[in-house]
Design an enzyme around this catalytic site. Structure first.
Site, short mmCIF file in Angstrom:
data_model
loop_
_atom_site.label_atom_id
_atom_site.label_comp_id
_atom_site.label_asym_id
_atom_site.label_seq_id
_atom_site.Cartn_x
_atom_site.Cartn_y
_atom_site.Cartn_z
N GLU A 170 0.74 -1.03 0.16
CA GLU A 170 0.03 0.02 -0.08
C GLU A 170 0.71 1.28 -0.09
O GLU A 170 0.78 2.14 0.98
CB GLU A 170 -0.92 0.02 1.09
CG GLU A 170 -1.99 -1.07 1.32
CD GLU A 170 -2.97 -1.19 2.25
OE1 GLU A 170 -3.92 -1.69 1.96
OE2 GLU A 170 -2.58 -0.42 3.29
N GLU A 361 -5.47 -8.29 -1.27
CA GLU A 361 -6.34 -8.17 0.18
C GLU A 361 -7.81 -7.71 0.04
O GLU A 361 -7.98 -6.67 -0.80
CB GLU A 361 -5.46 -6.98 0.80
CG GLU A 361 -4.13 -7.25 1.39
CD GLU A 361 -3.77 -6.26 2.45
OE1 GLU A 361 -4.65 -5.52 3.09
OE2 GLU A 361 -2.50 -5.84 2.59
C1 BGP Z 1 -4.37 -2.90 5.04
C2 BGP Z 1 -3.02 -3.60 5.52
C3 BGP Z 1 -3.00 -4.78 6.09
C4 BGP Z 1 -4.05 -5.04 6.94
C5 BGP Z 1 -5.45 -4.50 6.46
C6 BGP Z 1 -6.84 -4.53 7.14
O1 BGP Z 1 -4.36 -1.53 5.03
O2 BGP Z 1 -2.22 -3.58 4.19
O3 BGP Z 1 -1.84 -5.08 6.75
O4 BGP Z 1 -4.10 -5.01 8.46
O5 BGP Z 1 -5.47 -3.31 5.66
O6 BGP Z 1 -6.89 -3.44 8.26
P1 BGP Z 1 -6.99 -3.73 9.58
O7 BGP Z 1 -5.73 -4.74 10.03
O8 BGP Z 1 -6.51 -2.25 10.13
O9 BGP Z 1 -8.39 -4.03 9.84
#
Ligand code: BGP
Length: 466
Positions: A170, A361
């Site tokens: 990201e 993701e």
């Molecule tokens: C993205 C990241 C991840 C992951 C995901 C979910 O921004 O790349 O590392 O964690 O989001 O977010 P969160 O864990 O804050 O729910």
């Protein structure tokens, strides 16, 4: 419903959110080891007991059992990251830490044992702490050299084990979270736009450098960039809203544009001119940037709206927010749920880049209830998660029907892990439940949720049965 025959089904994690073992086998500290509250809280001088990431889900010691469970679901691909500070504890050494290298050797071997391809992110919000405190992270040009040395080391070591690589997780989130995303020590409210965009430039050059070196070492491997995708819709048909939306898109698209096209787009040059920002290019930076990626990968969780009006209702998100869309509902953490946004962004990216796309993701963070009073093994009836993933996969299929080449789909947090934004364990994404709570208590035992069997069948039927 047909997905491509070689579609890469799987799931994703990041080292700092699951491995634990933060000080084992020579690992140095990363910024995550001193960020106990995630992206919102302050850094602590030392690791503190309330930081769930220090132990994570103990993937470091339990990876064999975990990979076996992923294999049982039929995974074709497993996305993880290498913790930079396991390989170079301070980030600026010449000699790598052999024990750290050996761990990932064993992990990738374990994946291959089951025919699972590793998809590896070089840097997933886990800058070695020393590079932050001593160098101010990516604000310092020296990071390009340290990162290139790290990338070259792991490319050389794993050249026969890993064929899909992502340079930065990201990468566009650095605009919003300079510490977590860019390892930048200067507090956000004191960081000038000049220094922030100079840091972005260093990351973009480093990413292109890694792609260049990686292709020299592994001509057959595929290198991608990874962006946080954020479909933005105009709040109304007012042309002012449409232009506001265009500007929001530009801020985001800039990162993928440079990775795919190899140069800075005109709209960004204009922005820099008008803001008085002068990016310092070293002699061969422009040339290095021409080392473009083979594919574009991205995370997708939610969409937002944009408007020129002031005081619009806001919506939250993991690392970026926006204006609330009155047509959408939201998750327990306020993230707006929009499956069609995924079809929209897939089409948009393909129209823009004509490159293969990889959704690396996507998923629903939710509170799960472990049912322990049934006859069999404890489980979770996570129909809400199944419903979320099904709706998104239906839209992936629509995009494929639209003619978009989608390489694969890795759900976020395929096994429960620590949240990046809030550092909670109760924000669960997995097909596999991990017995650990926000207070750190729990046995760390793993249990299959209902979604485990659902996803197993999705993969088994290659998406014909969602
Ligand atoms: C993205 C990241 C991840 C992951 C995901 C979910 O921004 O790349 O590392 O964690 O989001 O977010 P969160 O864990 O804050 O729910």
């Amino acid at each position: 419903m047909a997905f491509p025959r070689d579609f890469l089904w799987g799931g994703a994690v990041a080292a700092n959110q699951c491995e634990g073992a933060y000080n084992i086998d020579g690992k140095g500290l990363s910024i995550q080891d001193v960020m106990p509250q995630g992206v919102m809280g302050p850094m602590t001088p030392q690791p503190t007991a309330n930081n769930l990431k220090l132990e994570g889900i103990d993937f470091y010691h339990r990876y064999k059992d975990d990979i076996r469970l992923l294999a049982e679901m039929g995974f074709k691909v497993f996305r993880t990251s290498i913790a930079w500070s396991r390989i170079f504890p301070n980030g600026d050494e010449q000699e790598p830490n052999e024990a750290g290298l050996a761990f990932y050797d064993a992990l990738f071997d374990e994946c291959h044992k089951y025919g699972i391809e590793p998809l590896v992110t070089l840097s997933h919000y886990e800058t070695p702490l020393h590079l932050t405190t001593e160098y101010n992270g990516w604000a310092n040009r020296k990071l390009i050299g340290f990162y290139t040395h790290y990338a070259t080391t792991v490319f050389t070591r794993y050249q026969h084990k890993v064929k899909y690589w992502l340079t930065f997780n990201e990468i566009n989130s650095v605009l919003h979270h300079p510490l977590m995303s860019g390892g930048i020590f200067t507090p956000k409210n004191e960081l000038s736009q000049q220094d922030l965009y100079q840091a972005v430039h260093h990351e973009l050059v480093a990413s292109a450098m890694a792609t260049k070196v990686g292709k020299e070492i592994m001509p057959q491997a595929k290198f991608g960039c990874m962006v946080l995708s954020l479909p933005v819709y105009p709040l109304t048909p007012d042309p002012d809203d449409v232009i506001a939306c265009m500007h929001a898109d530009h801020k985001n698209d800039f990162f993928a544009d440079v990775h795919v096209r190899g140069y800075y787009p005109g709209y960004m040059q204009r922005y820099f001119r008008e803001q008085g920002i002068q990016i310092q290019f070293a002699a061969d930076d422009a040339q290095i940037l021409t080392n473009t990626v083979d594919f574009l990968s991205f995370s997708y969780y939610f969409s937002t709206c944009e408007t020129a009006q002031e005081n619009a209702d806001s919506a939250s998100g993991n690392l970026m927010g926006g204006v609330r869309n009155p047509h959408l509902t939201a998750s327990e953490w306020g993230w707006q749920i929009d499956p069609q946004g995924l079809r929209y962004i897939l089409n948009k990216y393909y129209d823009r880049y004509q490159l293969p796309l990889f959704i690396v993701e996507n998923g629903l963070g939710a509170k799960d209830v472990l049912i322990t009073d049934g006859a069999g093994e404890p489980t979770v009836n996570d129909d809400y998660r199944i419903q979320y993933l099904r709706a998104h996969l239906e839209q992936v299929h629509e995009a494929i029907e639209d003619g978009v080449p989608v390489m694969g789909y890795t759900t976020w947090g395929c096994i429960d892990l620590v949240s990046a934004s809030t550092a909670q364990l109760s924000k669960r994404y997995g097909f596999i439940y991990v017995d650990r709570e926000d207070d750190g208590k729990g046995t760390l035992s793993r249990y299959k949720k209902k979604s485990f069997y659902w996803y197993q069948n999705v993969i088994h039927s290659n998406g014909a049965e969602l």
